[in-house]
Design a protein around this motif. Sequence first.
Motif, PDB file in Angstrom:
ATOM      1  N   SER A 234      23.669  23.509  71.742  1.00  0.00           N
ATOM      2  CA  SER A 234      22.923  23.979  72.912  1.00  0.00           C
ATOM      3  C   SER A 234      23.487  23.351  74.171  1.00  0.00           C
ATOM      4  CB  SER A 234      21.438  23.625  72.774  1.00  0.00           C
ATOM      5  OG  SER A 234      20.706  24.052  73.896  1.00  0.00           O
ATOM      6  N   VAL A 235      23.734  24.181  75.171  1.00  0.00           N
ATOM      7  CA  VAL A 235      24.264  23.728  76.457  1.00  0.00           C
ATOM      8  C   VAL A 235      23.436  24.372  77.562  1.00  0.00           C
ATOM      9  CG1 VAL A 235      26.269  23.613  77.979  1.00  0.00           C
ATOM     10  CG2 VAL A 235      26.590  23.578  75.499  1.00  0.00           C
ATOM     11  N   GLU A 236      22.933  23.575  78.488  1.00  0.00           N
ATOM     12  CA  GLU A 236      22.198  24.120  79.622  1.00  0.00           C
ATOM     13  C   GLU A 236      23.151  24.300  80.800  1.00  0.00           C
ATOM     14  OE1 GLU A 236      18.658  22.041  80.687  1.00  0.00           O
ATOM     15  OE2 GLU A 236      17.523  22.867  78.995  1.00  0.00           O
ATOM     16  N   ILE A 237      23.145  25.497  81.351  1.00  0.00           N
ATOM     17  CA  ILE A 237      24.009  25.844  82.478  1.00  0.00           C
ATOM     18  C   ILE A 237      23.135  26.258  83.651  1.00  0.00           C
ATOM     19  CG2 ILE A 237      25.721  27.484  83.337  1.00  0.00           C
ATOM     20  CD1 ILE A 237      26.884  25.429  81.434  1.00  0.00           C
ATOM     21  N   GLU A 238      23.421  25.717  84.822  1.00  0.00           N
ATOM     22  CA  GLU A 238      22.654  26.067  86.012  1.00  0.00           C
ATOM     23  C   GLU A 238      23.456  27.017  86.900  1.00  0.00           C
ATOM     24  OE1 GLU A 238      20.283  24.049  89.805  1.00  0.00           O
ATOM     25  OE2 GLU A 238      21.536  22.804  88.494  1.00  0.00           O
TER      26      GLU A 238
ATOM     27  N   TYR B 165      20.003  28.199  82.268  1.00  0.00           N
ATOM     28  CA  TYR B 165      20.072  29.015  81.060  1.00  0.00           C
ATOM     29  C   TYR B 165      20.499  28.150  79.877  1.00  0.00           C
ATOM     30  CZ  TYR B 165      20.088  32.966  84.328  1.00  0.00           C
ATOM     31  OH  TYR B 165      19.771  33.861  85.308  1.00  0.00           O
ATOM     32  N   ALA B 166      19.991  28.478  78.706  1.00  0.00           N
ATOM     33  CA  ALA B 166      20.387  27.795  77.481  1.00  0.00           C
ATOM     34  C   ALA B 166      21.438  28.639  76.767  1.00  0.00           C
ATOM     35  CB  ALA B 166      19.178  27.578  76.571  1.00  0.00           C
ATOM     36  N   LEU B 167      22.640  28.091  76.637  1.00  0.00           N
ATOM     37  CA  LEU B 167      23.719  28.773  75.930  1.00  0.00           C
ATOM     38  C   LEU B 167      24.214  27.876  74.797  1.00  0.00           C
ATOM     39  CD1 LEU B 167      24.266  29.409  79.295  1.00  0.00           C
ATOM     40  CD2 LEU B 167      25.549  31.211  78.149  1.00  0.00           C
ATOM     41  N   ARG B 168      25.328  28.278  74.164  1.00  0.00           N
ATOM     42  CA  ARG B 168      25.903  27.488  73.079  1.00  0.00           C
ATOM     43  C   ARG B 168      27.349  27.137  73.424  1.00  0.00           C
ATOM     44  NH1 ARG B 168      23.031  31.572  70.599  1.00  0.00           N
ATOM     45  NH2 ARG B 168      24.884  32.879  70.360  1.00  0.00           N
ATOM     46  N   SER B 169      27.873  26.164  72.747  1.00  0.00           N
ATOM     47  CA  SER B 169      29.278  25.813  72.918  1.00  0.00           C
ATOM     48  C   SER B 169      30.146  26.862  72.236  1.00  0.00           C
ATOM     49  CB  SER B 169      29.566  24.436  72.313  1.00  0.00           C
ATOM     50  OG  SER B 169      28.889  23.429  73.017  1.00  0.00           O
ATOM     51  N   GLN B 170      31.276  27.194  72.886  1.00  0.00           N
ATOM     52  CA  GLN B 170      32.312  28.066  72.320  1.00  0.00           C
ATOM     53  C   GLN B 170      31.765  29.444  71.937  1.00  0.00           C
ATOM     54  OE1 GLN B 170      34.436  25.879  69.258  1.00  0.00           O
ATOM     55  NE2 GLN B 170      35.084  24.305  70.717  1.00  0.00           N
ATOM     56  N   MET B 171      31.169  30.089  72.935  1.00  0.00           N
ATOM     57  CA  MET B 171      30.667  31.456  72.760  1.00  0.00           C
ATOM     58  C   MET B 171      31.735  32.465  73.143  1.00  0.00           C
ATOM     59  SD  MET B 171      26.852  31.196  74.468  1.00  0.00           S
ATOM     60  CE  MET B 171      26.402  32.873  73.945  1.00  0.00           C
TER      61      MET B 171
ATOM     62  N   ALA C  99      32.952  35.257  75.427  1.00  0.00           N
ATOM     63  CA  ALA C  99      32.644  35.375  76.857  1.00  0.00           C
ATOM     64  C   ALA C  99      31.637  36.478  77.142  1.00  0.00           C
ATOM     65  CB  ALA C  99      33.930  35.615  77.641  1.00  0.00           C
ATOM     66  N   SER C 100      31.782  37.613  76.472  1.00  0.00           N
ATOM     67  CA  SER C 100      30.858  38.728  76.724  1.00  0.00           C
ATOM     68  C   SER C 100      29.441  38.363  76.300  1.00  0.00           C
ATOM     69  CB  SER C 100      31.321  39.980  75.985  1.00  0.00           C
ATOM     70  OG  SER C 100      31.404  39.737  74.587  1.00  0.00           O
ATOM     71  N   ASP C 101      29.315  37.551  75.229  1.00  0.00           N
ATOM     72  CA  ASP C 101      27.979  37.119  74.796  1.00  0.00           C
ATOM     73  C   ASP C 101      27.361  36.174  75.816  1.00  0.00           C
ATOM     74  OD1 ASP C 101      28.321  38.605  72.516  1.00  0.00           O
ATOM     75  OD2 ASP C 101      28.842  36.903  71.234  1.00  0.00           O
ATOM     76  N   ALA C 102      28.172  35.276  76.363  1.00  0.00           N
ATOM     77  CA  ALA C 102      27.664  34.332  77.363  1.00  0.00           C
ATOM     78  C   ALA C 102      27.181  35.072  78.608  1.00  0.00           C
ATOM     79  CB  ALA C 102      28.745  33.322  77.725  1.00  0.00           C
ATOM     80  N   ILE C 103      27.971  36.041  79.056  1.00  0.00           N
ATOM     81  CA  ILE C 103      27.579  36.830  80.235  1.00  0.00           C
ATOM     82  C   ILE C 103      26.305  37.616  79.947  1.00  0.00           C
ATOM     83  CG2 ILE C 103      28.244  38.777  81.697  1.00  0.00           C
ATOM     84  CD1 ILE C 103      29.566  36.154  82.472  1.00  0.00           C
ATOM     85  N   ALA C 104      26.176  38.143  78.739  1.00  0.00           N
ATOM     86  CA  ALA C 104      24.970  38.906  78.385  1.00  0.00           C
ATOM     87  C   ALA C 104      23.726  38.026  78.466  1.00  0.00           C
ATOM     88  CB  ALA C 104      25.112  39.485  76.984  1.00  0.00           C
ATOM     89  N   VAL C 105      23.853  36.763  78.068  1.00  0.00           N
ATOM     90  CA  VAL C 105      22.717  35.836  78.162  1.00  0.00           C
ATOM     91  C   VAL C 105      22.338  35.620  79.628  1.00  0.00           C
ATOM     92  CG1 VAL C 105      21.976  33.454  77.802  1.00  0.00           C
ATOM     93  CG2 VAL C 105      23.190  34.664  75.983  1.00  0.00           C
ATOM     94  N   LEU C 106      23.340  35.390  80.474  1.00  0.00           N
ATOM     95  CA  LEU C 106      23.073  35.132  81.885  1.00  0.00           C
ATOM     96  C   LEU C 106      22.521  36.361  82.607  1.00  0.00           C
ATOM     97  CD1 LEU C 106      26.236  33.058  82.892  1.00  0.00           C
ATOM     98  CD2 LEU C 106      23.996  32.207  82.228  1.00  0.00           C
ATOM     99  N   ALA C 107      22.897  37.545  82.138  1.00  0.00           N
ATOM    100  CA  ALA C 107      22.484  38.777  82.813  1.00  0.00           C
ATOM    101  C   ALA C 107      21.034  39.142  82.532  1.00  0.00           C
ATOM    102  CB  ALA C 107      23.398  39.933  82.391  1.00  0.00           C
TER     103      ALA C 107
ATOM    104  N   PRO D 210      17.322  37.905  82.853  1.00  0.00           N
ATOM    105  CA  PRO D 210      16.493  36.849  83.456  1.00  0.00           C
ATOM    106  C   PRO D 210      15.460  36.268  82.502  1.00  0.00           C
ATOM    107  CG  PRO D 210      15.928  39.021  84.340  1.00  0.00           C
ATOM    108  CD  PRO D 210      17.185  39.196  83.545  1.00  0.00           C
ATOM    109  N   ALA D 211      15.189  36.974  81.401  1.00  0.00           N
ATOM    110  CA  ALA D 211      14.247  36.437  80.420  1.00  0.00           C
ATOM    111  C   ALA D 211      14.783  35.170  79.761  1.00  0.00           C
ATOM    112  CB  ALA D 211      13.940  37.481  79.349  1.00  0.00           C
ATOM    113  N   ASN D 212      16.088  34.937  79.893  1.00  0.00           N
ATOM    114  CA  ASN D 212      16.706  33.769  79.275  1.00  0.00           C
ATOM    115  C   ASN D 212      16.709  32.537  80.172  1.00  0.00           C
ATOM    116  OD1 ASN D 212      17.378  35.058  76.826  1.00  0.00           O
ATOM    117  ND2 ASN D 212      19.153  36.022  77.800  1.00  0.00           N
ATOM    118  N   ILE D 213      16.127  32.652  81.362  1.00  0.00           N
ATOM    119  CA  ILE D 213      16.049  31.484  82.240  1.00  0.00           C
ATOM    120  C   ILE D 213      15.143  30.440  81.593  1.00  0.00           C
ATOM    121  CG2 ILE D 213      15.251  30.633  84.478  1.00  0.00           C
ATOM    122  CD1 ILE D 213      16.030  33.294  85.687  1.00  0.00           C
ATOM    123  N   VAL D 214      15.647  29.236  81.487  1.00  0.00           N
ATOM    124  CA  VAL D 214      14.872  28.140  80.896  1.00  0.00           C
ATOM    125  C   VAL D 214      13.847  27.674  81.924  1.00  0.00           C
ATOM    126  CG1 VAL D 214      14.962  25.803  79.972  1.00  0.00           C
ATOM    127  CG2 VAL D 214      16.790  27.424  79.443  1.00  0.00           C
TER     128      VAL D 214
END
Length: 388
Positions: A79-83, A127-133, A135-143, A145-149
């Motif tokens: 788990s990695v938190e990205i602001e 946002y809560a993401l994972r290490s070594q995702m 790229a398209s999956d990471a962008i989908a998480v950020l896109a 807003p329900a994924n905002i921690v």
Amino acid sequence: MSSPEHEPEDVGLAMLPVGPRAGAGRRRRRRSRLPVLLLVVALLVVLGGGLYVGGSRVVDAIGSRLGGGDDYAGPGSGSVEIEVRRGDSATAICRTLAKADVVASVDACVSAADANPDALGIQVGTYALRSQMKASDAIAVLADPANIVASRVTVPEGLTVEQTVAILVKATKVSKAAFERELARPSGLGLPSYADGPEGYLFPSTYSFPPKATARQMLRAMVARWRQAADEVDLEASAKRNGLTPAELMTVASLVEAEGRGDVMPKIARVVYNRLETTGPPTNGLLQIDATVNYALKRSLVAVPSAADLRVDSPYNTYRNPGLPPGPIEAPGDEALAAAARPASGDWLFYVTTNLATGETKFTRDYQQFLAYKAELRRYCATQSDRC
């Protein structure tokens, strides 16, 4: 978020072919150019550029993880938190992701953002993401807003400032001392000029606070939500229409919140107004609201005060002091504000909730009928002692 764009730091260098020469002179020219070329490459690396041949990157500016087109297969781990900060472009976001090893490269990330139309709507937040995702999956998480921690906090109606702070402390990582420091200087909370402190103005609602939200930010958000509710009932104009100041209307709303629920609230508001306008018997301008006595005694507002309690010497004791107490005793919600702004029509001076399970409340102007309703409540409590 601004539109995705490729890294401005990438610098391409065209390698020019060296024409054929003869003899030792040719060898001297080659030896003299090689150090220069190596120096240029080294400078490009230091300055954050890259070396390209025929459109392909040979030397990455910051390493393959930050500038190359490599991509992880996903799905990642941990788990990695990205602001995401205000004003971040797609490239800036992708640099943050690459540095945290969420994505393999900035290029792959920017390409994924270019391919995802929702990426233009990435919102500020953590946002809560994972290490070594991938790229398209990471962008989908950020896109999404329900994924905002966020710390989701529900503050119910009818709480004092002290009770509200206790909920905020429990639901967030912010200390009670931090809230108390901000409450001690309420001028920074965005309160209206007529508010004598924050009591009543920390609006009851459900809030989503980002992980790094400060005590001031949370309190200001609650006051801003109050402002929205106040505007919906046109609080200032409604106060004038009812012959009150805005601060007094807020006090009435807090009393209504303490005394009733649902569709009886406008009737309770009318009783308050009628009593304020009555100077003689049977009420002599006294509101006689138990919750104000409990507030003066700094205890639960729903407690049943004793005869001794009703004699407490406090400006909040509405059994001894005619008129409104000095200010709100708790935070009213939407229904209480609406009831105070637009009370029902009627000549009632008394009310009694005769069934605490259903909330049935009876209203009257006649004192003897009021006593009969009180007797009905006592009979109810005799069989439902757990509710009384």
